[in-house]
Design a protein around this motif. Structure first.
Motif, mmCIF file in Angstrom:
data_model
loop_
_atom_site.group_PDB
_atom_site.id
_atom_site.type_symbol
_atom_site.label_atom_id
_atom_site.label_comp_id
_atom_site.label_asym_id
_atom_site.label_seq_id
_atom_site.Cartn_x
_atom_site.Cartn_y
_atom_site.Cartn_z
ATOM 1 N N ARG B 54 0.834 -1.211 0.000
ATOM 2 C CA ARG B 54 0.000 0.000 0.000
ATOM 3 C C ARG B 54 0.863 1.254 0.000
ATOM 4 N NH1 ARG B 54 -3.586 -1.102 3.618
ATOM 5 N NH2 ARG B 54 -5.300 -1.456 2.184
ATOM 6 N N GLU B 55 1.974 1.248 0.729
ATOM 7 C CA GLU B 55 2.812 2.445 0.780
ATOM 8 C C GLU B 55 3.432 2.740 -0.564
ATOM 9 O OE1 GLU B 55 4.183 2.319 5.454
ATOM 10 O OE2 GLU B 55 5.701 2.170 3.876
ATOM 11 N N LEU B 56 3.982 1.690 -1.191
ATOM 12 C CA LEU B 56 4.689 1.953 -2.445
ATOM 13 C C LEU B 56 3.754 2.007 -3.650
ATOM 14 C CD1 LEU B 56 7.434 2.516 -3.601
ATOM 15 C CD2 LEU B 56 7.685 0.098 -4.087
ATOM 16 N N HIS B 57 2.725 1.156 -3.651
ATOM 17 C CA HIS B 57 1.901 1.068 -4.853
ATOM 18 C C HIS B 57 0.437 1.403 -4.632
ATOM 19 C CE1 HIS B 57 5.084 -0.404 -7.402
ATOM 20 N NE2 HIS B 57 5.436 -1.250 -6.464
ATOM 21 N N GLY B 58 0.089 1.945 -3.462
ATOM 22 C CA GLY B 58 -1.267 2.435 -3.274
ATOM 23 C C GLY B 58 -2.301 1.340 -3.117
ATOM 24 N N GLU B 59 -3.564 1.742 -3.292
ATOM 25 C CA GLU B 59 -4.654 0.785 -3.109
ATOM 26 C C GLU B 59 -4.590 -0.319 -4.147
ATOM 27 O OE1 GLU B 59 -6.752 0.469 -0.665
ATOM 28 O OE2 GLU B 59 -5.760 2.169 0.305
ATOM 29 N N VAL B 60 -4.126 0.023 -5.334
ATOM 30 C CA VAL B 60 -3.994 -0.986 -6.382
ATOM 31 C C VAL B 60 -2.996 -2.053 -5.948
ATOM 32 C CG1 VAL B 60 -3.143 -1.360 -8.713
ATOM 33 C CG2 VAL B 60 -4.660 0.537 -8.253
#
Lengths: 164, 132
Positions: B54-60
Protein backbone atom coordinates in the motif's frame (compact mmCIF):
# COMPACT_ATOMS: atom_id res chain seq x y z
CA UNK A 1 11.10 15.16 -29.79
CA UNK A 2 9.44 11.82 -29.28
CA UNK A 3 11.67 11.35 -26.26
CA UNK A 4 9.79 13.97 -24.28
CA UNK A 5 6.25 12.91 -25.20
CA UNK A 6 3.45 14.19 -23.09
CA UNK A 7 -0.20 13.47 -22.80
CA UNK A 8 -2.89 16.06 -22.23
CA UNK A 9 -5.97 14.86 -20.37
CA UNK A 10 -9.10 16.92 -20.80
CA UNK A 11 -11.73 16.56 -18.11
CA UNK A 12 -14.65 18.41 -16.62
CA UNK A 13 -15.47 18.96 -12.97
CA UNK A 14 -19.05 18.00 -12.16
CA UNK A 15 -20.61 19.03 -8.89
CA UNK A 16 -24.10 19.37 -7.49
CA UNK A 17 -22.96 22.25 -5.33
CA UNK A 18 -22.55 25.49 -7.30
CA UNK A 19 -20.08 26.75 -4.73
CA UNK A 20 -17.63 24.12 -5.95
CA UNK A 21 -16.80 26.46 -8.83
CA UNK A 22 -14.70 28.63 -6.58
CA UNK A 23 -12.46 25.64 -5.91
CA UNK A 24 -11.70 25.20 -9.60
CA UNK A 25 -8.27 26.73 -9.53
CA UNK A 26 -4.94 25.20 -10.38
CA UNK A 27 -3.56 24.73 -6.90
CA UNK A 28 -6.67 23.05 -5.47
CA UNK A 29 -7.08 20.83 -8.50
CA UNK A 30 -3.43 19.92 -8.70
CA UNK A 31 -3.44 18.91 -5.04
CA UNK A 32 -6.67 16.91 -5.38
CA UNK A 33 -5.40 14.98 -8.39
CA UNK A 34 -1.98 14.28 -6.88
CA UNK A 35 -3.61 13.18 -3.63
CA UNK A 36 -5.81 10.74 -5.56
CA UNK A 37 -2.78 9.35 -7.40
CA UNK A 38 -0.96 8.88 -4.09
CA UNK A 39 -3.90 6.99 -2.63
CA UNK A 40 -4.47 4.76 -5.62
CA UNK A 41 -0.92 4.19 -6.85
CA UNK A 42 1.23 4.91 -3.82
CA UNK A 43 4.60 6.61 -3.60
CA UNK A 44 5.75 5.07 -6.86
CA UNK A 45 2.72 6.25 -8.81
CA UNK A 46 2.87 9.72 -7.33
CA UNK A 47 6.54 10.09 -8.19
CA UNK A 48 5.99 8.80 -11.75
CA UNK A 49 3.08 11.11 -12.47
CA UNK A 50 4.62 14.15 -10.83
CA UNK A 51 7.29 14.43 -13.50
CA UNK A 52 5.99 17.07 -15.87
CA UNK A 53 2.63 17.19 -14.15
CA UNK A 54 0.79 20.46 -14.35
CA UNK A 55 -2.66 21.93 -14.72
CA UNK A 56 -2.40 23.52 -18.11
CA UNK A 57 -5.80 25.15 -18.51
CA UNK A 58 -8.88 25.80 -16.40
CA UNK A 59 -12.30 27.21 -17.04
CA UNK A 60 -14.27 27.68 -13.85
CA UNK A 61 -17.48 28.57 -15.73
CA UNK A 62 -17.65 25.33 -17.67
CA UNK A 63 -15.59 23.27 -15.24
CA UNK A 64 -13.15 22.31 -17.98
CA UNK A 65 -9.68 21.29 -16.89
CA UNK A 66 -6.65 20.35 -18.98
CA UNK A 67 -3.95 18.31 -17.25
CA UNK A 68 -0.54 17.46 -18.60
CA UNK A 69 1.65 14.49 -17.74
CA UNK A 70 4.33 12.25 -19.20
CA UNK A 71 3.22 9.78 -21.82
CA UNK A 72 4.64 6.91 -19.75
CA UNK A 73 2.43 7.63 -16.80
CA UNK A 74 -0.81 8.88 -18.28
CA UNK A 75 -2.53 5.59 -17.53
CA UNK A 76 -1.69 5.98 -13.84
CA UNK A 77 -3.13 9.49 -13.95
CA UNK A 78 -6.30 8.53 -15.84
CA UNK A 79 -7.05 5.58 -13.60
CA UNK A 80 -6.74 7.76 -10.50
CA UNK A 81 -9.06 10.54 -11.73
CA UNK A 82 -12.28 8.73 -10.73
CA UNK A 83 -10.98 8.78 -7.16
CA UNK A 84 -11.06 12.56 -6.91
CA UNK A 85 -14.14 13.03 -4.75
CA UNK A 86 -13.89 16.61 -3.58
CA UNK A 87 -12.07 19.88 -4.06
CA UNK A 88 -10.74 21.98 -1.24
CA UNK A 89 -9.91 25.66 -1.35
CA UNK A 90 -9.57 28.23 1.43
CA UNK A 91 -10.68 25.73 4.07
CA UNK A 92 -13.84 24.87 2.15
CA UNK A 93 -14.39 21.42 0.75
CA UNK A 94 -17.09 20.54 -1.77
CA UNK A 95 -17.92 17.14 -3.24
CA UNK A 96 -17.48 16.67 -6.96
CA UNK A 97 -16.27 14.21 -9.56
CA UNK A 98 -14.15 14.42 -12.69
CA UNK A 99 -15.37 13.32 -16.09
CA UNK A 100 -12.56 12.46 -18.51
CA UNK A 101 -13.48 13.86 -21.90
CA UNK A 102 -10.41 13.33 -24.06
CA UNK A 103 -6.78 12.33 -23.98
CA UNK A 104 -4.54 13.87 -26.59
CA UNK A 105 -0.92 14.19 -27.47
CA UNK A 106 -0.97 17.93 -27.97
CA UNK A 107 -2.85 20.90 -26.63
CA UNK A 108 -4.14 21.53 -30.13
CA UNK A 109 -6.00 18.21 -30.42
CA UNK A 110 -7.58 18.77 -27.03
CA UNK A 111 -8.58 22.26 -28.08
CA UNK A 112 -10.20 20.94 -31.26
CA UNK A 113 -12.08 18.36 -29.26
CA UNK A 114 -13.20 20.92 -26.70
CA UNK A 115 -14.57 23.26 -29.36
CA UNK A 116 -16.59 20.43 -30.84
CA UNK A 117 -17.71 19.24 -27.43
CA UNK A 118 -18.82 22.70 -26.35
CA UNK A 119 -20.83 23.08 -29.55
CA UNK A 120 -22.77 19.91 -28.87
CA UNK A 121 -23.20 20.87 -25.23
CA UNK A 122 -24.69 24.23 -26.20
CA UNK A 123 -27.10 22.49 -28.53
CA UNK A 124 -28.08 20.09 -25.79
CA UNK A 125 -28.64 22.96 -23.36
CA UNK A 126 -30.89 24.56 -25.94
CA UNK A 127 -32.91 21.38 -26.32
CA UNK A 128 -33.23 20.95 -22.58
CA UNK A 129 -34.65 24.43 -22.06
CA UNK A 130 -37.84 24.18 -20.09
CA UNK A 131 -39.23 27.58 -20.91
CA UNK A 132 -39.20 30.03 -23.74
CA UNK A 133 -37.31 32.66 -21.78
CA UNK A 134 -34.29 30.44 -21.31
CA UNK A 135 -34.44 29.49 -24.95
CA UNK A 136 -34.42 33.13 -26.04
CA UNK A 137 -31.52 33.81 -23.71
CA UNK A 138 -29.35 31.07 -25.11
CA UNK A 139 -30.22 31.87 -28.68
CA UNK A 140 -29.38 35.50 -28.15
CA UNK A 141 -25.97 34.76 -26.64
CA UNK A 142 -25.19 32.24 -29.38
CA UNK A 143 -26.06 34.67 -32.12
CA UNK A 144 -24.19 37.52 -30.52
CA UNK A 145 -20.82 35.81 -30.18
CA UNK A 146 -18.18 36.41 -32.76
CA UNK A 147 -14.68 35.31 -33.55
CA UNK A 148 -11.94 37.89 -33.22
CA UNK A 149 -8.54 37.04 -34.50
CA UNK A 150 -5.92 37.74 -31.86
CA UNK A 151 -2.43 38.75 -32.79
CA UNK A 152 -0.80 36.37 -30.33
CA UNK A 153 -1.83 32.74 -30.72
CA UNK A 154 -2.48 31.94 -27.10
CA UNK A 155 -3.90 28.46 -27.49
CA UNK A 156 -6.61 29.31 -24.98
CA UNK A 157 -10.05 28.52 -26.20
CA UNK A 158 -13.14 30.58 -25.68
CA UNK A 159 -16.36 28.86 -24.85
CA UNK A 160 -18.35 30.95 -27.31
CA UNK A 161 -16.46 30.03 -30.39
CA UNK A 162 -17.60 31.68 -33.58
CA UNK A 163 -20.62 29.72 -34.63
CA UNK A 164 -23.09 31.42 -36.93
CA UNK B 1 -2.16 -20.40 -47.60
CA UNK B 2 -3.45 -17.00 -48.54
CA UNK B 3 -6.09 -17.12 -51.26
CA UNK B 4 -4.77 -16.65 -54.75
CA UNK B 5 -5.86 -13.71 -56.83
CA UNK B 6 -5.61 -11.24 -54.02
CA UNK B 7 -2.89 -9.42 -55.77
CA UNK B 8 -0.49 -9.48 -52.88
CA UNK B 9 2.22 -11.81 -51.73
CA UNK B 10 0.43 -14.76 -50.19
CA UNK B 11 1.25 -15.35 -46.53
CA UNK B 12 2.80 -18.75 -46.21
CA UNK B 13 1.25 -19.52 -42.88
CA UNK B 14 0.61 -17.86 -39.63
CA UNK B 15 1.99 -19.33 -36.48
CA UNK B 16 0.69 -18.17 -33.14
CA UNK B 17 2.77 -18.91 -30.12
CA UNK B 18 1.01 -18.40 -26.83
CA UNK B 19 3.60 -18.35 -24.15
CA UNK B 20 1.62 -19.19 -21.11
CA UNK B 21 3.61 -17.36 -18.51
CA UNK B 22 3.49 -18.91 -15.09
CA UNK B 23 0.43 -17.70 -13.28
CA UNK B 24 2.08 -17.26 -9.93
CA UNK B 25 5.51 -16.42 -8.66
CA UNK B 26 6.79 -17.75 -5.38
CA UNK B 27 9.20 -16.00 -3.06
CA UNK B 28 10.92 -17.27 0.02
CA UNK B 29 11.51 -14.32 2.30
CA UNK B 30 12.81 -13.65 5.77
CA UNK B 31 12.00 -10.65 7.89
CA UNK B 32 14.93 -9.21 9.79
CA UNK B 33 13.76 -7.52 12.91
CA UNK B 34 15.72 -6.13 15.83
CA UNK B 35 15.47 -8.40 18.86
CA UNK B 36 13.50 -7.53 21.92
CA UNK B 37 10.01 -7.11 20.72
CA UNK B 38 6.95 -9.13 19.91
CA UNK B 39 7.29 -11.17 16.76
CA UNK B 40 4.45 -10.83 14.27
CA UNK B 41 2.11 -13.77 13.96
CA UNK B 42 0.92 -15.00 10.60
CA UNK B 43 -1.89 -12.48 10.28
CA UNK B 44 0.34 -9.59 11.30
CA UNK B 45 2.96 -10.77 8.84
CA UNK B 46 0.42 -10.74 6.04
CA UNK B 47 -0.73 -7.31 7.17
CA UNK B 48 2.86 -6.10 7.00
CA UNK B 49 3.21 -7.31 3.41
CA UNK B 50 -0.04 -5.59 2.43
CA UNK B 51 1.06 -2.41 4.19
CA UNK B 52 4.32 -2.42 2.26
CA UNK B 53 2.39 -2.76 -0.99
CA UNK B 54 0.00 0.00 0.00
CA UNK B 55 2.81 2.45 0.78
CA UNK B 56 4.69 1.95 -2.44
CA UNK B 57 1.90 1.07 -4.85
CA UNK B 58 -1.27 2.44 -3.27
CA UNK B 59 -4.65 0.79 -3.11
CA UNK B 60 -3.99 -0.99 -6.38
CA UNK B 61 -0.90 -2.58 -4.88
CA UNK B 62 -2.67 -3.47 -1.65
CA UNK B 63 -5.34 -5.26 -3.66
CA UNK B 64 -2.84 -7.62 -5.29
CA UNK B 65 -3.63 -11.23 -4.51
CA UNK B 66 -0.72 -12.17 -2.26
CA UNK B 67 -0.82 -15.31 -0.16
CA UNK B 68 1.42 -16.37 2.68
CA UNK B 69 1.72 -20.07 1.98
CA UNK B 70 3.91 -20.92 4.93
CA UNK B 71 5.08 -18.87 7.88
CA UNK B 72 7.47 -19.70 10.64
CA UNK B 73 7.21 -17.26 13.50
CA UNK B 74 10.43 -18.46 15.11
CA UNK B 75 12.60 -17.61 12.12
CA UNK B 76 10.26 -14.99 10.64
CA UNK B 77 10.53 -16.68 7.27
CA UNK B 78 7.73 -17.32 4.85
CA UNK B 79 6.88 -18.45 1.36
CA UNK B 80 4.78 -15.91 -0.48
CA UNK B 81 2.77 -16.44 -3.60
CA UNK B 82 1.79 -13.60 -5.89
CA UNK B 83 0.14 -13.40 -9.24
CA UNK B 84 2.86 -12.99 -11.85
CA UNK B 85 1.74 -9.58 -13.03
CA UNK B 86 2.25 -8.28 -9.52
CA UNK B 87 5.65 -9.84 -8.93
CA UNK B 88 7.67 -6.69 -9.52
CA UNK B 89 5.33 -4.64 -7.36
CA UNK B 90 5.60 -7.09 -4.48
CA UNK B 91 9.38 -7.42 -4.55
CA UNK B 92 9.91 -3.67 -4.82
CA UNK B 93 7.47 -3.08 -1.96
CA UNK B 94 9.22 -5.61 0.29
CA UNK B 95 12.58 -4.08 -0.54
CA UNK B 96 11.51 -0.61 0.48
CA UNK B 97 9.73 -1.47 3.69
CA UNK B 98 11.71 -0.13 6.62
CA UNK B 99 9.54 -0.24 9.69
CA UNK B 100 7.33 -2.64 11.62
CA UNK B 101 5.57 -1.04 14.59
CA UNK B 102 8.16 1.72 14.68
CA UNK B 103 11.00 -0.82 14.76
CA UNK B 104 13.54 -1.00 12.01
CA UNK B 105 13.12 -4.04 9.82
CA UNK B 106 14.15 -5.42 6.45
CA UNK B 107 12.85 -8.11 4.17
CA UNK B 108 15.45 -10.46 2.78
CA UNK B 109 14.35 -12.23 -0.37
CA UNK B 110 16.02 -15.61 -0.23
CA UNK B 111 14.62 -17.40 -3.24
CA UNK B 112 12.38 -16.77 -6.16
CA UNK B 113 10.61 -19.30 -8.34
CA UNK B 114 8.17 -18.69 -11.15
CA UNK B 115 6.53 -22.06 -11.25
CA UNK B 116 6.04 -24.36 -8.36
CA UNK B 117 6.30 -23.89 -4.63
CA UNK B 118 7.38 -27.48 -4.24
CA UNK B 119 10.49 -26.95 -6.28
CA UNK B 120 11.13 -23.90 -4.18
CA UNK B 121 10.89 -25.84 -0.95
CA UNK B 122 12.95 -28.79 -2.08
CA UNK B 123 15.62 -27.13 -4.11
CA UNK B 124 18.93 -25.95 -2.87
CA UNK B 125 19.42 -22.26 -2.64
CA UNK B 126 22.43 -20.84 -4.39
CA UNK B 127 21.87 -17.45 -2.78
CA UNK B 128 22.76 -18.87 0.59
CA UNK B 129 25.52 -21.06 -0.65
CA UNK B 130 28.66 -20.73 1.40
CA UNK B 131 31.87 -21.65 -0.31
CA UNK B 132 34.72 -22.85 1.83
Amino acid sequence: HAALSRRYVLCEVVSEDPRCRQCIEDRALGLAVRDAIARVHGDYGLACCSISFTVKYLNAYTGTVLLRCRKDSYRLLCSALPFVRSLESRAQRYPCFLNTLHVGGTIRTCQKFLIQYNRTQLLRLLQNCTNEEQRQCIQKSLLSCSLTEEQSQSGDEEEDDGTE
Amino acid sequence: RGPAGRGMAAAAFERRVLRRAAEHHYLRVRLELADGGARPNAAQFKQLVVTALRELHGEVGAALPVDVLTYEEKTLSAILRVISSGFVKLWSALTLLGFYQNRRCAFRVLQVKPTSPFLLALSGNSRELVLD
